[in-house]
Structure formats: structure tokens, C-alpha cells
Design an enzyme around this catalytic site. Structure first.
Site, PDB file in Angstrom:
ATOM      1  N   CYS A   1       2.954  -3.355   3.994  1.00  0.00           N
ATOM      2  CA  CYS A   1       2.202  -2.147   4.353  1.00  0.00           C
ATOM      3  C   CYS A   1       2.984  -1.469   5.475  1.00  0.00           C
ATOM      4  O   CYS A   1       4.178  -1.736   5.656  1.00  0.00           O
ATOM      5  CB  CYS A   1       0.751  -2.447   4.698  1.00  0.00           C
ATOM      6  SG  CYS A   1       0.455  -3.422   6.181  1.00  0.00           S
TER       7      CYS A   1
ATOM      8  N   HIS B   1       4.029 -30.927  10.600  1.00  0.00           N
ATOM      9  CA  HIS B   1       3.433 -29.651  10.197  1.00  0.00           C
ATOM     10  C   HIS B   1       2.382 -29.812   9.096  1.00  0.00           C
ATOM     11  O   HIS B   1       1.546 -28.937   8.902  1.00  0.00           O
ATOM     12  CB  HIS B   1       4.520 -28.680   9.730  1.00  0.00           C
ATOM     13  CG  HIS B   1       5.554 -28.425  10.783  1.00  0.00           C
ATOM     14  ND1 HIS B   1       5.255 -27.760  11.956  1.00  0.00           N
ATOM     15  CD2 HIS B   1       6.864 -28.776  10.846  1.00  0.00           C
ATOM     16  CE1 HIS B   1       6.355 -27.696  12.695  1.00  0.00           C
ATOM     17  NE2 HIS B   1       7.333 -28.308  12.061  1.00  0.00           N
TER      18      HIS B   1
ATOM     19  N   THR C   1       2.676  -1.664   8.817  1.00  0.00           N
ATOM     20  CA  THR C   1       3.010  -2.611   9.886  1.00  0.00           C
ATOM     21  C   THR C   1       3.154  -4.048   9.382  1.00  0.00           C
ATOM     22  O   THR C   1       3.710  -4.891  10.096  1.00  0.00           O
ATOM     23  CB  THR C   1       1.882  -2.643  10.938  1.00  0.00           C
ATOM     24  OG1 THR C   1       0.672  -3.021  10.248  1.00  0.00           O
ATOM     25  CG2 THR C   1       1.705  -1.289  11.607  1.00  0.00           C
TER      26      THR C   1
ATOM     27  N   ASP D   1       0.879  -1.168   0.000  1.00  0.00           N
ATOM     28  CA  ASP D   1       0.000   0.000   0.000  1.00  0.00           C
ATOM     29  C   ASP D   1       0.920   1.223   0.000  1.00  0.00           C
ATOM     30  O   ASP D   1       2.139   1.088  -0.209  1.00  0.00           O
ATOM     31  CB  ASP D   1      -1.000  -0.027   1.173  1.00  0.00           C
ATOM     32  CG  ASP D   1      -0.362   0.222   2.529  1.00  0.00           C
ATOM     33  OD1 ASP D   1       0.884   0.305   2.610  1.00  0.00           O
ATOM     34  OD2 ASP D   1      -1.110   0.328   3.522  1.00  0.00           O
TER      35      ASP D   1
ATOM     36  N   HIS E   1       7.450 -24.197   8.934  1.00  0.00           N
ATOM     37  CA  HIS E   1       6.325 -24.725   9.720  1.00  0.00           C
ATOM     38  C   HIS E   1       4.957 -24.448   9.089  1.00  0.00           C
ATOM     39  O   HIS E   1       4.048 -25.269   9.221  1.00  0.00           O
ATOM     40  CB  HIS E   1       6.333 -24.103  11.128  1.00  0.00           C
ATOM     41  CG  HIS E   1       7.477 -24.566  11.968  1.00  0.00           C
ATOM     42  ND1 HIS E   1       7.508 -24.443  13.337  1.00  0.00           N
ATOM     43  CD2 HIS E   1       8.656 -25.167  11.638  1.00  0.00           C
ATOM     44  CE1 HIS E   1       8.645 -24.934  13.814  1.00  0.00           C
ATOM     45  NE2 HIS E   1       9.354 -25.375  12.801  1.00  0.00           N
TER      46      HIS E   1
HETATM   47  C1  RB5 Z   1      -1.625   2.884   6.580  1.00  0.00           C
HETATM   48  O1  RB5 Z   1      -1.543   4.080   7.278  1.00  0.00           O
HETATM   49  C2  RB5 Z   1      -1.524   1.711   7.553  1.00  0.00           C
HETATM   50  O2  RB5 Z   1      -2.661   1.650   8.329  1.00  0.00           O
HETATM   51  C3  RB5 Z   1      -1.318   0.418   6.802  1.00  0.00           C
HETATM   52  O3  RB5 Z   1      -0.204   0.507   5.986  1.00  0.00           O
HETATM   53  C4  RB5 Z   1      -1.083  -0.817   7.664  1.00  0.00           C
HETATM   54  O4  RB5 Z   1      -0.078  -0.601   8.587  1.00  0.00           O
HETATM   55  C5  RB5 Z   1      -2.291  -1.433   8.228  1.00  0.00           C
HETATM   56  O5  RB5 Z   1      -2.238  -2.477   8.890  1.00  0.00           O
END
Ligand code: RB5
Length: 149
Positions: free
Chosen positions: A65, A133, A67, A8, A98
């Protein structure tokens, strides 16, 4: 190995670096976007990558993304996808050994470039261990069949 990659806006900045690194290791990488850091919704790109991996047998994916959390949750909604959210070489290796993961997920805001390289190496170099597994991974597929009805 053949990889599909998508992010993203919060994973866009590192995408070129990841593509170059995977390519430098002799693997094929197909970029499914986005093409800029304009705001997008991570489920749309998770779905694009997950569908490509499922329909191209034996291929793998990378999803990034901010996180790694949202994009991995979204990818795991697609039947046949095992997207592992990783933070280091240990988790990247373990999710192949696994979980037989077919998508590597991580957060651009969480890990630096050295760690990203080590995760890619670990993911590419580790085979699914099978054995005890196998049944567990099969149960994951069973869960998704039941839960989606
Ligand atoms: C975008 O701001 C952020 O929410 C997205 O990249 C991600 O971390 C969501 O889990």
C-alpha cells in the site's frame, strides 16, 4: 516459491514491476488485484491475499500500500498470517529468520525499486531459524486465538 500479490491504489503502480522481478527469479506469482489505480480499501486486498496464503500451504504473499502499514495491520488479523512490514533487505531477511513471516509488506511511497529488489531477494533467500524463535512465533498464534474471541 509461490507468491500471491495484492495492493491498494497506492501500491498499484509498482505491482507489475514486483511481479516481473519475482517471476524473473523463477518463482510463481498470482496477481489478486486490483486491476487499476482506482481508489480501493486496503483491508479488502489484504484479506484476499492473506486468505489465499493460509489456504495454500507453503505459499507466500506480497502486499503493498502507500506506507505498507495499513495493509500489514489488516493481513495480520487473519489467523495463520505473519505479515512483516519491511523497509530494506535487513528487515526482509529478519522477518523470515525470526518471525517466519509468510507475507512481505512494504510501502510504495517509502521504498524505491532497488530496495524492493533487495527485499524480495532477502525474503526469498532466508529460511526461518527456528530454535528460540519457534516458541515466540507459537505465542503469536496463541494471542490471536485468545484475542479474537
Ligand atoms: C492510501 O492513501 C493510504 O492510506 C494507504 O495506501 C496506506 O498507506 C495505509 O496505511
Amino acid at each position: 516459491m509461490k507468491f500471491y500479490i495484492a495492493t491498494d491504489h497506492a501500491g498499484f503502480e509498482v505491482k507489475g514491476f514486483v511481479i516481473d522481478y519475482i517471476s524473473s527469479k523463477g518463482h510463481e506469482v498470482i496477481d489478486l488485484g486490483p486491476d487499476s489505480d482506482d481508489r480501493v480499501d486496503y483491508p479488502d486486498f489484504a484479506k484476499k491475499c492473506a486468505n489465499s496464503v493460509v489456504s495454500d500451504k507453503g505459499s507466500f504473499g506480497v502486499l503493498i500500500c502507500g506506507t505498507g502499514i495499513g495493509i500489514s495491520i489488516a493481513a495480520n488479523k487473519i489467523e495463520g498470517i505473519r505479515a512483516g512490514l519491511c523497509h530494506d533487505a535487513f528487515t526482509a531477511s529478519a522477518t523470515r529468520a525470526h518471525n517466519n513471516a509468510n507475507i512481505l509488506c512494504f510501502g510504495q511511497r517509502v521504498v524505491g525499486r532497488g530496495v524492493i529488489e533487495s527485499m524480495i531477494d532477502a525474503f526469498c533467500e532466508t529460511e526461518f531459524e527456528g530454535g528460540r524463535h519457534t516458541g515466540r512465533v507459537e505465542k503469536i498464534e496463541g494471542c490471536s486465538f485468545g484475542a479474537n474471541l
